[in-house]
Scaffold this active site. Sequence first.
Site, PDB file in Angstrom:
ATOM      1  N   HIS A 235       9.374  14.292  -4.244  1.00 58.83           N
ATOM      2  CA  HIS A 235       8.044  14.822  -3.887  1.00 58.83           C
ATOM      3  C   HIS A 235       7.012  13.963  -4.628  1.00 58.83           C
ATOM      4  O   HIS A 235       6.944  12.757  -4.409  1.00 58.83           O
ATOM      5  CB  HIS A 235       8.036  16.312  -4.262  1.00 58.83           C
ATOM      6  CG  HIS A 235       6.874  17.108  -3.779  1.00 58.83           C
ATOM      7  ND1 HIS A 235       5.940  16.630  -2.894  1.00 58.83           N
ATOM      8  CD2 HIS A 235       6.488  18.391  -4.069  1.00 58.83           C
ATOM      9  CE1 HIS A 235       5.041  17.577  -2.666  1.00 58.83           C
ATOM     10  NE2 HIS A 235       5.337  18.650  -3.368  1.00 58.83           N
ATOM     11  N   HIS A 274       9.616  11.100   5.800  1.00 59.93           N
ATOM     12  CA  HIS A 274       8.866  12.340   5.569  1.00 59.93           C
ATOM     13  C   HIS A 274       9.439  13.447   6.436  1.00 59.93           C
ATOM     14  O   HIS A 274       9.881  13.186   7.555  1.00 59.93           O
ATOM     15  CB  HIS A 274       7.385  12.139   5.920  1.00 59.93           C
ATOM     16  CG  HIS A 274       6.507  13.180   5.298  1.00 59.93           C
ATOM     17  ND1 HIS A 274       6.253  14.385   5.902  1.00 59.93           N
ATOM     18  CD2 HIS A 274       5.853  13.193   4.113  1.00 59.93           C
ATOM     19  CE1 HIS A 274       5.480  15.106   5.114  1.00 59.93           C
ATOM     20  NE2 HIS A 274       5.218  14.414   4.022  1.00 59.93           N
ATOM     21  N   ASP A 330       3.121   7.778  -0.728  1.00 59.46           N
ATOM     22  CA  ASP A 330       3.492   7.247  -2.043  1.00 59.46           C
ATOM     23  C   ASP A 330       3.804   5.760  -2.038  1.00 59.46           C
ATOM     24  O   ASP A 330       3.969   5.163  -3.097  1.00 59.46           O
ATOM     25  CB  ASP A 330       4.719   7.997  -2.583  1.00 59.46           C
ATOM     26  CG  ASP A 330       4.376   9.438  -2.913  1.00 59.46           C
ATOM     27  OD1 ASP A 330       3.338   9.643  -3.542  1.00 59.46           O
ATOM     28  OD2 ASP A 330       5.136  10.337  -2.524  1.00 59.46           O
TER      29      ASP A 330
END
Length: 396
Positions: A235, A274, A330
């Site tokens: 995460h 994702h 990210d």
Amino acid sequence: LGVRSLDPGYMNTAVCKSEVCFIDGDEGILRYRGYNIEELAEKSTFLEVSYLLINGELPSKKQNVEWSDRVMKHTYLHENLNQLLKQFRYDAHPMGMVISTLAALSTFYPYANPSLSGENLYKSEQARNKQIFRIIGKLPTIAACAYRNRIGKPYNNPQSSLGYTENFLYMLDKLSENDYKPNPVLARALDKLFIIHADHELNCSTAAMRHLGSTKVDPYTAMAGAAGALYGPLHGGACEAVLHMLEDIGSLENVPNFIQQVKNKSKKLMGFGHRVYKSYDPRAKIARKIADEVFAAVGKEPMIEIAIELERIALSDPYFIERKLYPNVDFYTGLVYRSMGFPTDMFPVLFCIPRAAGWLAHWVELLDDPATHIYRPRQVYLGYDERQYVELQNRT
Ligand code: CMC
């Protein structure tokens, strides 16, 4: 299973109705309260966006001034909290410090706890706002103290006359050598990054916030739980993991070999994939643009070339195409943080500060939702039927 359905990882279970955030994972669309993320990142500020998420509408000029003023007035920490932060080991992970300090806040504001002040405490908007201002105001200060602790430097007091992100950079002591002020390009870039991280519907940490919130625990304790969920490498910790991955790859020649290891499943391409996006994460596109703005101001982070090559190869490889794996938020943010001079272990903290706005928006929605029940999923039991207990002395 009878009427109960087994859904490991909540792949297809909706636990609430929400009006905060919309994601179309196939089209790569993200909206907060109906506004496209691209437009918010371009035109808004993080504090405006936090108001939008929590209150449902963009603030008027007057509301914006009041909101910013209240948040900035809550940036100071109780001296005992400063002392608490100083007790951590010199190499303590800043995210561990942030999580612990969030939990500690509940002890500094005991009347924020419905078990003391009554179950109806948060029917009052004033009582909610008090905690919201405190949390959004204090988080950058806690984060800055964690950072300063990590580099062995004294803490800087917040400057409530500065903007939210500007003040954060000030407390970190990231000031330009000419005028000892935070670089406005970096402050704006960080503010935009805060906007794109502010919410993402029922991601793992927000689900954790709702989970804890459903017990009616105080919001500080709930936030500590949510921040704990965010810390994990799958995460909010992914951004830190991306940087470690890029460092391990080391050079462009090693990229094909690394991709092969990913396809053999001995490695994971961090910052890719994702649960909801099955196309390009719109936040990754914005982060890539922010990277160019920051590199133009402070110089290019050399590892960007490895990231671009990884993306180029992955996006044309059947393994990634078949599984619909694209860069997520990210993938590029760590490179921006690195070029701004943040140590890698601060990355999840930089995710945590803005996500607090989303957690609080969902907490408020949970409080107002008459359908809220304590979160209590069921299981499919596969263990033994009733067994006879054997006394210890009779066991072999
Ligand atoms: N690298 C290589 N293979 C991957 C990756 C990846 N990053 N992500 C998914 N896969 C493969 C996975 O092995 C599986 O393959 P197979 O069908 O052969 O078993 C398939 O793609 C489906 O993946 P999954 O793990 O079942 O998907 P999920 O929805 O459970 O997991 C995820 C989503 C984000 C945890 C996962 O994609 C992942 O681990 N990515 C890397 C970590 C990361 O970047 N996390 C940040 C997420 S975005 C920001 C945030 O919300 O915090």
